[in-house]
Design a protein around this motif. Sequence first.
Motif, PDB file in Angstrom:
ATOM      1  N   VAL A 146       0.735  -1.197   0.070  1.00 61.14           N
ATOM      2  CA  VAL A 146       0.019  -0.108   0.153  1.00 61.14           C
ATOM      3  C   VAL A 146       0.878   1.230   0.007  1.00 61.14           C
ATOM      4  CG1 VAL A 146      -1.611   1.273   1.311  1.00 61.14           C
ATOM      5  CG2 VAL A 146      -1.894  -1.156   1.131  1.00 61.14           C
ATOM      6  N   THR A 147       1.912   1.185   0.651  1.00 63.46           N
ATOM      7  CA  THR A 147       2.798   2.336   0.779  1.00 63.46           C
ATOM      8  C   THR A 147       3.415   2.681  -0.638  1.00 63.46           C
ATOM      9  OG1 THR A 147       3.453   1.944   3.094  1.00 63.46           O
ATOM     10  CG2 THR A 147       4.938   3.311   1.863  1.00 63.46           C
ATOM     11  N   ARG A 148       3.757   1.578  -1.421  1.00 61.70           N
ATOM     12  CA  ARG A 148       4.392   1.892  -2.476  1.00 61.70           C
ATOM     13  C   ARG A 148       3.535   2.242  -3.525  1.00 61.70           C
ATOM     14  NH1 ARG A 148       8.546  -3.338  -3.633  1.00 61.70           N
ATOM     15  NH2 ARG A 148       9.541  -3.174  -1.628  1.00 61.70           N
ATOM     16  N   LEU A 149       2.266   1.947  -3.468  1.00 62.55           N
ATOM     17  CA  LEU A 149       1.263   2.377  -4.377  1.00 62.55           C
ATOM     18  C   LEU A 149       0.857   3.928  -4.065  1.00 62.55           C
ATOM     19  CD1 LEU A 149      -1.235   2.275  -6.270  1.00 62.55           C
ATOM     20  CD2 LEU A 149      -2.683   1.035  -4.442  1.00 62.55           C
ATOM     21  N   ALA A 150       0.907   4.011  -2.577  1.00 61.26           N
ATOM     22  CA  ALA A 150       0.597   5.589  -2.484  1.00 61.26           C
ATOM     23  C   ALA A 150       1.668   6.529  -2.954  1.00 61.26           C
ATOM     24  CB  ALA A 150       0.350   5.790  -0.777  1.00 61.26           C
ATOM     25  N   SER A 151       2.747   6.108  -2.677  1.00 59.65           N
ATOM     26  CA  SER A 151       3.932   6.986  -3.234  1.00 59.65           C
ATOM     27  C   SER A 151       4.076   7.133  -4.727  1.00 59.65           C
ATOM     28  CB  SER A 151       5.423   6.152  -3.041  1.00 59.65           C
ATOM     29  OG  SER A 151       6.349   6.767  -3.541  1.00 59.65           O
ATOM     30  N   ALA A 152       3.553   6.001  -5.467  1.00 60.19           N
ATOM     31  CA  ALA A 152       3.526   6.142  -6.829  1.00 60.19           C
ATOM     32  C   ALA A 152       2.359   7.072  -7.541  1.00 60.19           C
ATOM     33  CB  ALA A 152       3.365   4.512  -7.470  1.00 60.19           C
ATOM     34  N   MET A 153       1.276   6.885  -6.442  1.00 62.84           N
ATOM     35  CA  MET A 153      -0.067   7.764  -7.055  1.00 62.84           C
ATOM     36  C   MET A 153       0.485   9.191  -6.673  1.00 62.84           C
ATOM     37  SD  MET A 153      -2.692   6.086  -8.071  1.00 62.84           S
ATOM     38  CE  MET A 153      -3.996   7.225  -7.506  1.00 62.84           C
ATOM     39  N   ASN A 156       6.727  11.495   8.053  1.00 58.18           N
ATOM     40  CA  ASN A 156       6.696  11.608   6.539  1.00 58.18           C
ATOM     41  C   ASN A 156       6.409  13.274   6.314  1.00 58.18           C
ATOM     42  OD1 ASN A 156       7.247   9.014   5.987  1.00 58.18           O
ATOM     43  ND2 ASN A 156       5.061   8.520   5.427  1.00 58.18           N
ATOM     44  N   ILE A 157       6.038  13.829   7.054  1.00 54.53           N
ATOM     45  CA  ILE A 157       6.063  15.367   6.755  1.00 54.53           C
ATOM     46  C   ILE A 157       7.476  15.996   6.568  1.00 54.53           C
ATOM     47  CG2 ILE A 157       6.058  16.158   9.072  1.00 54.53           C
ATOM     48  CD1 ILE A 157       3.909  18.205   8.482  1.00 54.53           C
ATOM     49  N   THR A 158       8.383  15.440   7.021  1.00 52.97           N
ATOM     50  CA  THR A 158       9.867  15.984   6.837  1.00 52.97           C
ATOM     51  C   THR A 158      10.354  15.694   5.205  1.00 52.97           C
ATOM     52  OG1 THR A 158      10.683  13.700   7.449  1.00 52.97           O
ATOM     53  CG2 THR A 158      10.463  15.317   9.076  1.00 52.97           C
ATOM     54  N   LEU A 159       9.467  14.750   4.751  1.00 53.98           N
ATOM     55  CA  LEU A 159       9.742  14.775   3.226  1.00 53.98           C
ATOM     56  C   LEU A 159       8.993  15.427   2.242  1.00 53.98           C
ATOM     57  CD1 LEU A 159      10.261  10.618   3.179  1.00 53.98           C
ATOM     58  CD2 LEU A 159      12.170  12.339   3.313  1.00 53.98           C
ATOM     59  N   GLY A 160       7.752  15.428   2.596  1.00 48.09           N
ATOM     60  CA  GLY A 160       6.661  16.296   1.897  1.00 48.09           C
ATOM     61  C   GLY A 160       6.532  17.558   1.873  1.00 48.09           C
ATOM     62  N   SER A 161       6.511  18.155   3.317  1.00 47.24           N
ATOM     63  CA  SER A 161       6.457  19.470   3.675  1.00 47.24           C
ATOM     64  C   SER A 161       7.492  19.823   4.676  1.00 47.24           C
ATOM     65  CB  SER A 161       5.123  19.641   3.890  1.00 47.24           C
ATOM     66  OG  SER A 161       4.156  19.164   3.102  1.00 47.24           O
ATOM     67  N   PRO A 162       8.612  19.839   4.533  1.00 47.34           N
ATOM     68  CA  PRO A 162       9.522  20.233   5.753  1.00 47.34           C
ATOM     69  C   PRO A 162       9.457  21.583   6.200  1.00 47.34           C
ATOM     70  CG  PRO A 162      10.611  20.186   3.410  1.00 47.34           C
ATOM     71  CD  PRO A 162       9.275  19.623   3.263  1.00 47.34           C
ATOM     72  N   ASP A 163       9.051  22.399   5.303  1.00 51.48           N
ATOM     73  CA  ASP A 163       8.779  23.987   5.857  1.00 51.48           C
ATOM     74  C   ASP A 163       7.497  23.942   6.697  1.00 51.48           C
ATOM     75  OD1 ASP A 163       7.296  23.211   3.672  1.00 51.48           O
ATOM     76  OD2 ASP A 163       6.838  25.199   3.165  1.00 51.48           O
ATOM     77  N   LYS A 164       6.842  22.933   6.969  1.00 49.29           N
ATOM     78  CA  LYS A 164       5.506  23.097   7.916  1.00 49.29           C
ATOM     79  C   LYS A 164       5.904  22.289   9.324  1.00 49.29           C
ATOM     80  CE  LYS A 164       2.851  24.690   4.931  1.00 49.29           C
ATOM     81  NZ  LYS A 164       2.672  26.225   4.779  1.00 49.29           N
ATOM     82  N   VAL A 165       7.293  21.906   9.287  1.00 47.46           N
ATOM     83  CA  VAL A 165       7.573  20.914  10.565  1.00 47.46           C
ATOM     84  C   VAL A 165       7.463  21.914  11.711  1.00 47.46           C
ATOM     85  CG1 VAL A 165       9.151  19.602  11.706  1.00 47.46           C
ATOM     86  CG2 VAL A 165       8.608  19.370   9.208  1.00 47.46           C
ATOM     87  N   SER A 206       4.633  11.970   2.740  1.00 47.62           N
ATOM     88  CA  SER A 206       6.049  12.108   2.101  1.00 47.62           C
ATOM     89  C   SER A 206       6.141  12.884   0.922  1.00 47.62           C
ATOM     90  CB  SER A 206       6.525  10.595   2.017  1.00 47.62           C
ATOM     91  OG  SER A 206       5.791   9.940   1.077  1.00 47.62           O
ATOM     92  N   SER A 207       5.092  13.076   0.340  1.00 49.66           N
ATOM     93  CA  SER A 207       5.218  13.777  -1.287  1.00 49.66           C
ATOM     94  C   SER A 207       4.625  15.276  -0.702  1.00 49.66           C
ATOM     95  CB  SER A 207       4.146  13.167  -2.022  1.00 49.66           C
ATOM     96  OG  SER A 207       4.186  13.934  -3.073  1.00 49.66           O
ATOM     97  N   ASN A 208       5.090  16.207  -1.539  1.00 49.63           N
ATOM     98  CA  ASN A 208       4.908  17.732  -1.527  1.00 49.63           C
ATOM     99  C   ASN A 208       3.467  17.832  -2.316  1.00 49.63           C
ATOM    100  OD1 ASN A 208       5.494  20.281  -0.764  1.00 49.63           O
ATOM    101  ND2 ASN A 208       5.804  21.006  -2.863  1.00 49.63           N
ATOM    102  N   VAL A 209       2.961  17.044  -2.759  1.00 52.35           N
ATOM    103  CA  VAL A 209       1.689  17.021  -3.611  1.00 52.35           C
ATOM    104  C   VAL A 209       0.701  17.197  -2.554  1.00 52.35           C
ATOM    105  CG1 VAL A 209       1.128  14.640  -3.727  1.00 52.35           C
ATOM    106  CG2 VAL A 209       0.419  16.206  -5.693  1.00 52.35           C
ATOM    107  N   VAL A 210       0.706  16.940  -1.331  1.00 54.15           N
ATOM    108  CA  VAL A 210      -0.390  16.906  -0.310  1.00 54.15           C
ATOM    109  C   VAL A 210      -0.468  18.605  -0.005  1.00 54.15           C
ATOM    110  CG1 VAL A 210      -1.104  16.439   1.877  1.00 54.15           C
ATOM    111  CG2 VAL A 210      -0.044  14.732   0.656  1.00 54.15           C
TER     112      VAL A 210
END
Length: 1683
Positions: free
Chosen positions: A1347-1354, A1431-1440, A1393-1397
């Motif tokens: 599921v993690t790999r699927l979410a990352s790919a999405m 995972n926020i450190t990967l996707g949105s580090p500026d929001k940590v 983990s993705s900035n797309v969020v």
Amino acid sequence: MSETYAKRLSAILLDAVTDKDPQMQEQVCGALCDFGESKPAEVLSACEEHLRLHEKLAHPYRTIILRAMEIVVSNHISELDKDMARAIILLASNEMTKVKELVSDWQQAASSVLVAVGRRFISSVMEELLSKFQPGLLPHPCTVHTLASLSVSNVFGVVPFLTSILSTMLPMLGAAKHDSMKVVFCCALQRFSESILEYLANLDQAPDPTVRKDAFASDIFGAYDILFHQWLQSGGAKLRLAVVEALGPMSHLLPSEKLEEQLPKLLPRVLAFYKKHTETVHVSKSLSQILEAAVSVGSRTLDIHLNSLLAALHAQICVPVESSSPLVMSNQKEVLRCFTVLACCSPDRLLAFLLPKLDTSNERTRVGTLQVLRHIINTAAAQMEVKKPVILSSMKLPLLDTNNKVKRVVVQVVSAMAHHGYLEQPGGKAMVEYIVQQCALPPEAEAVSSGPEPTTGDLQSRVHSILPSRPQIQKLGADSEALAADSVRAISVSTLYLVSTTVDRMGEVLWPYLLEFLVPIRFTRALSPLCRSLVHLAQKRQEAGAHAPLIQYNGNVHLPSPYAITTRLLAVSSHPYVGDGRGAASLRLLNVLHQDIHPALGQRWVTAIPLLLEHLDEYSEETLSQKEWEEKLLVFLRDSLAVVSDNTWVCHLTLEMCKQLPNYNGTPLEKNFLYKCVGTTLGAASSKVVRKHLRELLETARYQEEREHEGLACCFGICAISHLDDTLAQLDDFVKSDVFRKSAGIFNLFKNRSESEANKVRSALILCYGHVAAGAPRELLLARVEADLFWNMSQCFSTKVLGIKVETQDPALRLSLVQSVCMATQAICSSAHGSSFHLSRKAELVAQMVEFIRAEPPDSLKTPIWKKAMLACTYLVTLEPALEEQVQADLIHSCLHRVMAVLPEPEEGDSPQEVSAAPTVGGDPQELLLFQSLYLDTVQVLKDLLTSLLLWNMTPLGLQVMVEHLSPWIKSPRGHERVRAVGLSACLLQFFLQHLQISALVPFHNLGLLIGLFSPRCADLWPATRREAVSCIHSLLYLQLTCVGFSRDYQDDVAEQLLSLKDGLVHPDPAILFHTCHSIAQLIAKRLPPDQLINLLLTLFESLGDPDKNCSRAASVMINCLLKERGNMLQEKVPEIVSVLHSKLQETREEHILQAAQHSVFALATHHCASVVSNLLGSPLPFDSHTCTLWRALALEPGLAAQVLGLLLEKISKDVLFEESQAFLLSSTPDRVATLLPLAATCALHEVASAPASGPAVLELYPQLFVALLLRVSCTMGVQPPRQLQAKERRSASSGLASRSLEPCSSAVDALQAVLVRGGNEDVVQCVGLDGGWQLLRTSAGHEEGVTRLASAMAKFAGPRLPLVMKLLFTTQSSMYEVQRVTSTAFLAELLSSNVVNDLMLLESLLYNLMARQKDTSARVRRLVLHGLANITLGSPDKVQTHSPQLLTAMIGGLDDGDDPHSLVALEAMVGLARLMDLVDAWDLHAVLLHIAVRIRPFFDSERMELRSVSIGLFGHLNKACRGDCKDVFLEQVVGGLVPLLLHLRDPHAPVVTACRFALRMCGPNLECEELAAVFQRHLQEGHDLHFGEFLNTTCKHLMRHFPDLLGRLLSTSLFYYKSSWEDVRAAAPMLTGFLVLHMEAEQRPQVDLEQLLTALQLLLKDPALKVRLKAVKTLGCLVKFA
């Protein structure tokens, strides 16, 4: 260091000696030696005391201690005081003599200690040894052995004692009773004698130069008397051999008169040992010393025993030498040394003994004698000077020996003779001839092949010339030797060249004598070395006298004439790479001898020959064109003849060439070339000479040899260039002779010739006529061709029996006629008036060629008769008059029937039937190459023949006739026949188009028929057929345009588009292939005249039954394209129609029926979608292929596909997913069984989504489809198929029928993949599938990761679709199924983990949803929440920083999670903290820093690798984040973790080691020690190899320099790890201890609890792991520092 502590440390090491492991024992020995490097006296004292106090210590352990003592003494002999030396001497002496029995290792070690001490304290050692070497008492054997060893190691110190030692030893010899003791005495006497001799040889350096040999003579003689007269008589084999070894050096010390007296008895006894001992090297060495001693005193006794000496020594030299036996080789050297001594004193008797041995036939005797002879020629040159004639005359019989071993030695003897002037004597030339003969020996590589590959002749002869038959190869391999460095030929070649180039006086011997070996055939293989030597000798003579002739005949009839030299060298140059490149060598010799060949040739050859040599350098044996090379040589000969321009010289050269022709009967290729040379020289000769020599050639030719035919014919052909009339006249006379009547005539040679032999003569003569026609001047040829050439060929080919003409069936004769006709007709066509020449024999010759073609086997190419016959027909067809239609038809049919049927070599893509029927040519690459070359040539000739025939009727009807001949092959079921036929058709059509001349508009009535014939072939299984079919259609369309009036250069856009479609035909994908066929049909429809449509359709309909299914399908595609308005909609009831369509698909697999069925179901569903779906869902599961085909048809139109997907989604989402039932009464958990309707809907959805046309419909319902299928995947893990499906599978299994199983979870995953692909997210599918993500998704263990790999790919590839997907997933928080909550949480967690969020402004809602799940009852959900928050450190580090309080609170809560027995939540918390560390607010972090460090410390030594690695890595991040006020507070944590981090660098798991590297690098700056931080940075970089010992040593050095107060704490912490469960960590702990102690200062000693440390190390010495014990020993060696 206190004496008490030193003793204890030494005692611990000495106690460790008793370890059972040899490696450990060696380590202890090394530790003692290391200890001894700094404290030699203390170590030696401890060892001495230990051995003295432990009398019962086993001797292997005593040996180790004594070895350590020897090393320490040897390295520190200058530091040893007398008292210690005395104690060591007493100890070693006692150890050496403690037991009477011999214990070699122990006593040898003690003896070595005494020898080591004796290098300085010789007096003390000798005193001790002599105290045990008392008169009247038999000493211990080791005492004597030690005295002997001392005499060798300290010659100057011991020899002064030897007088008394020998006098004392002498009485002991008689008291020795056992052989072992006697052997010791013998060895001692040998060593003493050698020491005395060395002392006497170096008196200038000796301390007492007054010592003389006489001082030892009496004692040595006394000892000799006992050894020789007593021990040698009665002792065992070992003793007798020891006595013999001792007698050698002792003989030099005997008084001369005593030696002379003893020699008569000594020599026979020593010689007798050769018969009693197999290892005779010691006997030979002793004998050589005795002989040298005897010669030095001028003994006459040697004369008496010389014969027995020579016989014994000769027997030894005749023993076969094995290179792998060094003892035998050494014995040979010693024996040869004896022969040298005897040669110097008795040369006459030595030769009188040796030379008769050369006459024996025994191989070993002759080889041994020759070895001795070579040796004395080299080593006793002065004595052998006057014996040269005798030695030379004795070599006659060895020169005749055929044994290879004898030959090798003879060559070596001749080489020695050459260097010492023997070959200048009478008889020396025989030696030279012998060397040349050996150079001519055939090496194995050349023995297998008689020469290079021939370029002409029949196929079988070419193949057999490359390789002999298998039995021949085996025989040659057994009887010949490889051309290796030690082979006879290689040695001979090397010897000849070296003698020629390095021995100056050999020039007069070898020149011009070596020229005599050039011409004789038996020396052919020696030509290359001969020519090289001759070139060198000639150049030296040229330098000496530039203008003098090199060859002075002076009546020497044995020297070859200039004509013979020229002929020979030119002939062998024809195959230049054979025989070590004799072609280049021969040409170089020709160049050097140009003045002697003819004075006029110099200037020409100086420029021409280097060009020939340069050509050879540019090519190799594989790449050189033989035909081109021979032509260059013939041009070179022709130019040379023109330069000489002397008829007499040319006549002499011609005569010599003809004379040498018989010499080459064994090498037919070179003979063929020599025939060509004869023809070339005859071309420059007078008419009279030509007639004479041509007649002689015809009379003497070896007609039974087929290969000679071509050479003779080429000779006549070349001669005909200048002498056509003379050549034809000689052939006519010969044809009219009695040869063909088999009766007595003028040629006695042919009196009794058989029919077969007569056929061979006729074959050769026919070939001569063909070559004469090819070479004749064109202006003279046409007038003579029919009367003189074709008529004579016909006469030679057929014979008359009772007046009836009978043609022969001989294949060779047929081939000769075909070749000759081909050459003659080609010559006619190439003449200026050839096109108008009327050949009256044309029809007869064509019929003859057709008969030959038909007579050959129809399925394979055996000989080039087909090719030659068709080529002849090609030339004949172009001549007048025209052939009749029936003759043409027979010719075409015969040629096609033979060429088309030839089976090719199997290729990839061939059908099994074609592969099984394909011929084989033995698997030989050369044969395969010949076959392919011959086949390609034959096909090209066939093309030329057909186009030549087409030229006679350039009309559409003529074209149709040609294509009709090809039509059966175009439709053949065999692929290779189709591709050839279509290729020929394309060639004919192109030729027809290029040569068509239109004077008026002509309708092309056959266009539709021809296009219909070729168009289905656009989908042929063979790609080459498809390409050629398009070319045919392209040419036909242009023919149509030309016939209706378009110019020849007109470019039609529609026709040109056909060529661009060829690329689509190459593609193997059927969809692309048939789409291309559809496009071709569209283009045909645009240009096809209306009246031709029906013909085209009829032809295409016939093609539906084509055996090639691809062509049948292509015909269907093209019919549908041409008749696109023909389709009708079916109006039937839905259930019945669906059933009928399904049954129709079961009946046939034809592609066009399949397409019709798909079209029908699609049309039906557009009106009755729900009904069609319901009926199809009722089909049995799993769906068969036909049902799947119908499902995919419903996706052809987007609107319909959306309706179908909506219905299926409803079935999946609203029905019960599974039912629980208890299969067994005692089962604790119920089984989950899938419900039937959702399972069928899932399978159907997969089929619909798999159709490419369903893309728009999938996009419309993408979020609902994705979420529904993802949740279905999670709920069907481990779910079983419905009961009825299980029963069906069981029935299939019991009946043995294969049944496709249906697994619910896999079906859901497959459907999800199909939806993603059809929704435009194929990259998501590929990304997830890279490392088995889809497989993980199916299993309970890997579902979360999947599921993690699927979410990352999405997130990466489908970001815009996530808002609706997330919205649907948020609703699963309250799902009753835990697995659905886990799946949705894992998916949402990975999205962070993705900035797309953040880009989609979904971060806040996503964080809120995840934090709301922190109190979930499932530990898996809680762990996934922490993972997602990190995972926020990967996707949105500026929001940590914005959310740092909530994030830290969640992570610390995870550390304190008490409901997880496996600490998985805590593990995830530590991972998350490590990721957040660099991004959270510093103030928030400092508040919890110490709490985190204390909480994670227990995990450093956890048994779980993951907890160790993550906790240590987090500790490194804490150090990295520690700045400012908290630094001092945190230092305590750093110091406390330093030892665990250092030791876990040896952790057995790589992730832990990596974490330790990182943590130590981060700890460095907090220790406030720049040097230590630099060490951590330098040694612990990732990817660099770590030398742990070096790193730990450097680290401890800096720790002790900058943090001396930490020593006690570090040591006590390291002691804790002495009990670690990991061997490597347990071994690293004492290393750390040792390095800390090594680098501490004296004032730090109070911090060390020595008692505790020694106790701990003692325990480690008993550790079961060897590596731990070894490190403990090393650490003990470091404790020497404590003083």
